[in-house]
Write an enzyme that holds these catalytic residues in place. Structure first.
Site, PDB file in Angstrom:
ATOM      1  N   GLY A   1       0.806  -1.216   0.000  1.00  0.00           N
ATOM      2  CA  GLY A   1       0.000   0.000   0.000  1.00  0.00           C
ATOM      3  C   GLY A   1       0.841   1.268   0.000  1.00  0.00           C
ATOM      4  O   GLY A   1       2.030   1.236  -0.292  1.00  0.00           O
TER       5      GLY A   1
ATOM      6  N   LEU B   1       0.368   3.675  -2.153  1.00  0.00           N
ATOM      7  CA  LEU B   1       0.720   3.430  -3.557  1.00  0.00           C
ATOM      8  C   LEU B   1       1.286   4.663  -4.245  1.00  0.00           C
ATOM      9  O   LEU B   1       0.910   5.793  -3.950  1.00  0.00           O
ATOM     10  CB  LEU B   1      -0.529   2.946  -4.302  1.00  0.00           C
TER      11      LEU B   1
ATOM     12  N   HIS C   1       3.855   1.377  -8.320  1.00  0.00           N
ATOM     13  CA  HIS C   1       2.837   0.348  -8.100  1.00  0.00           C
ATOM     14  C   HIS C   1       1.797   0.374  -9.232  1.00  0.00           C
ATOM     15  O   HIS C   1       1.369  -0.673  -9.719  1.00  0.00           O
ATOM     16  CB  HIS C   1       2.088   0.607  -6.786  1.00  0.00           C
TER      17      HIS C   1
ATOM     18  N   GLY D   1       7.980  -5.813  -8.959  1.00  0.00           N
ATOM     19  CA  GLY D   1       8.872  -4.789  -9.479  1.00  0.00           C
ATOM     20  C   GLY D   1      10.336  -5.210  -9.437  1.00  0.00           C
ATOM     21  O   GLY D   1      10.771  -5.847  -8.473  1.00  0.00           O
TER      22      GLY D   1
ATOM     23  N   SER E   1       9.484   4.911  -4.127  1.00  0.00           N
ATOM     24  CA  SER E   1       9.353   3.991  -3.001  1.00  0.00           C
ATOM     25  C   SER E   1       8.441   4.629  -1.962  1.00  0.00           C
ATOM     26  O   SER E   1       8.495   5.847  -1.767  1.00  0.00           O
ATOM     27  CB  SER E   1      10.731   3.745  -2.376  1.00  0.00           C
ATOM     28  N   SER E   2       7.631   3.814  -1.313  1.00  0.00           N
ATOM     29  CA  SER E   2       6.779   4.349  -0.242  1.00  0.00           C
ATOM     30  C   SER E   2       7.648   4.953   0.856  1.00  0.00           C
ATOM     31  O   SER E   2       7.241   5.871   1.555  1.00  0.00           O
ATOM     32  CB  SER E   2       5.910   3.236   0.354  1.00  0.00           C
TER      33      SER E   2
HETATM   34  P1  AMP Z   1       5.910  -2.566  -1.826  1.00  0.00           P
HETATM   35  O1  AMP Z   1       4.562  -1.962  -1.630  1.00  0.00           O
HETATM   36  O2  AMP Z   1       7.035  -1.646  -1.571  1.00  0.00           O
HETATM   37  O3  AMP Z   1       6.043  -3.897  -1.105  1.00  0.00           O
HETATM   38  O4  AMP Z   1       6.011  -2.917  -3.374  1.00  0.00           O
HETATM   39  C1  AMP Z   1       5.030  -3.695  -4.013  1.00  0.00           C
HETATM   40  C2  AMP Z   1       5.522  -4.056  -5.378  1.00  0.00           C
HETATM   41  O5  AMP Z   1       5.770  -2.860  -6.124  1.00  0.00           O
HETATM   42  C3  AMP Z   1       6.845  -4.839  -5.362  1.00  0.00           C
HETATM   43  O6  AMP Z   1       6.793  -5.826  -6.377  1.00  0.00           O
HETATM   44  C4  AMP Z   1       7.857  -3.772  -5.678  1.00  0.00           C
HETATM   45  O7  AMP Z   1       9.026  -4.276  -6.294  1.00  0.00           O
HETATM   46  C5  AMP Z   1       7.081  -2.899  -6.636  1.00  0.00           C
HETATM   47  N1  AMP Z   1       7.647  -1.555  -6.698  1.00  0.00           N
HETATM   48  C6  AMP Z   1       7.849  -0.699  -5.667  1.00  0.00           C
HETATM   49  N2  AMP Z   1       8.440   0.434  -6.102  1.00  0.00           N
HETATM   50  C7  AMP Z   1       8.624   0.285  -7.426  1.00  0.00           C
HETATM   51  C8  AMP Z   1       9.200   1.094  -8.442  1.00  0.00           C
HETATM   52  N3  AMP Z   1       9.713   2.296  -8.184  1.00  0.00           N
HETATM   53  N4  AMP Z   1       9.221   0.622  -9.703  1.00  0.00           N
HETATM   54  C9  AMP Z   1       8.720  -0.612  -9.987  1.00  0.00           C
HETATM   55  N5  AMP Z   1       8.161  -1.420  -9.073  1.00  0.00           N
HETATM   56  C10 AMP Z   1       8.115  -0.985  -7.820  1.00  0.00           C
END
Ligand code: AMP
Length: 280
Positions: free
Chosen positions: A31, A33, A37, A147, A185-186
């Site tokens: 989340g 987002l 995402h 990602g 990034s979050s």
């Molecule tokens: P997270 O919410 O950080 O656990 O990320 C959820 C998904 O989004 C994971 O597969 C991450 O690798 C992907 N993701 C997060 N940030 C990015 C980004 N900047 N570019 C591509 N994918 C991302």
């Protein structure tokens, strides 16, 4: 779009979707987002007939003293964004639904979890593989999109899917960046203005290394040294690791052979950022 919070309800929905012959795509997230995402979700929508986005801040992938409690959460904002990309279902279970009293089963992937982030976060990947295996069992997707931003996570999940015979296609999606190059990034939300500026050294150091590689440099230690110098020039940056390794095994490379990845983790105050670049 529906928000489902119960495991049983999610399983019922997936069973019906499969019975109707729908291809289920899934994008697991924690989340808060951002456009990275959303790009994964658009890819999911292209790959499947129906898209399930999971929003779950997974306690088992946070170590003791890490930011589980502070991790940013905004389900209402997330709902609006997921709607924009045509998400069919948000699966957002409470922690007690995923890990009820008496829970005691974990999924462990061996070698590829031990390098890179595994060194400073020794319990992290076990939490990731456990929750992703559970989400796969609950949602029964045909396709799941992850990602490349979390490069090691993608390698670990591919390994788990292969080793445990999950019948799911895993898609890796390229890193989505801010205009100035910082990977979205979050956790970027934690950075103050000075740290945000300093964090550009990640992008800059990866670019320098890639340029040297394209000029013919094949020594991993020399590229790492070059990146280390660039990052350490920022007072606020503290290197956790900079490694160049085989893109599948994550074993360190001495000489770069055409299937390598540069991976790095750097702290800015309390915030730990990761980034990477394939060298092909
Ligand atoms: P997270 O919410 O950080 O656990 O990320 C959820 C998904 O989004 C994971 O597969 C991450 O690798 C992907 N993701 C997060 N940030 C990015 C980004 N900047 N570019 C591509 N994918 C991302």
């Amino acid at each position: 779009m529906d928000v489902i919070t119960s495991v049983t309800e999610m399983q019922l929905w997936s069973r019906e979707a499969r019975k109707a012959g729908r291809v289920i795509a899934c994008v697991p997230t924690m989340g808060f987002l951002h456009d990275g995402h959303l790009a994964l979700m658009r890819e999911g929508k292209r790959r499947g007939d129906v898209l399930v986005v999971t929003i779950f801040v997974n306690p088992t992938q946070f170590g003791i003293g890490e930011d589980f409690d502070q991790y940013p959460r905004d389900l209402e904002g997330d709902k609006k964004l997921t709607l924009q990309v045509g998400t069919d279902i948000i699966f957002a279970p409470p922690v007690a639904e995923m890990y009820p009293h008496g829970y005691q089963t974990f999924v462990t992937v061996d070698k590829v979890t031990q390098a890179l982030c595994g060194l400073s976060r020794p319990t992290h990947f076990q939490g990731v593989t456990t929750v992703v295996a559970k989400l796969f069992n609950i949602i029964q997707p045909h396709v799941a999109v992850f990602g490349e931003k979390d490069y090691q996570q993608l390698v670990v999940i591919r390994r788990m899917v292969k080793d445990l015979n999950f019948n799911i296609e895993i898609i890796g999606y390229p890193i989505v960046r801010e205009k100035d190059g910082l990977a979205m990034s979050s956790r970027n939300k934690y950075l103050n203005e000075e740290e945000r500026k300093a964090a550009l050294c990640l992008w800059d150091s990866l670019n320098r290394a890639e340029r040297l590689y394209h000029k013919g440099e094949r020594s991993a230690p020399r590229l790492i040294q070059e990146m280390d110098n660039r990052i350490n020039a920022e007072k606020l940056a503290e290197v956790d690791y900079i490694r160049i390794c085989n893109a599948e095994t994550l074993v360190d490379s001495e000489t770069i052979d055409g299937n390598a990845v540069i991976a790095l983790a750097v702290r800015f105050g309390k915030t730990r950022l990761i980034d990477n670049r394939s060298l092909k």
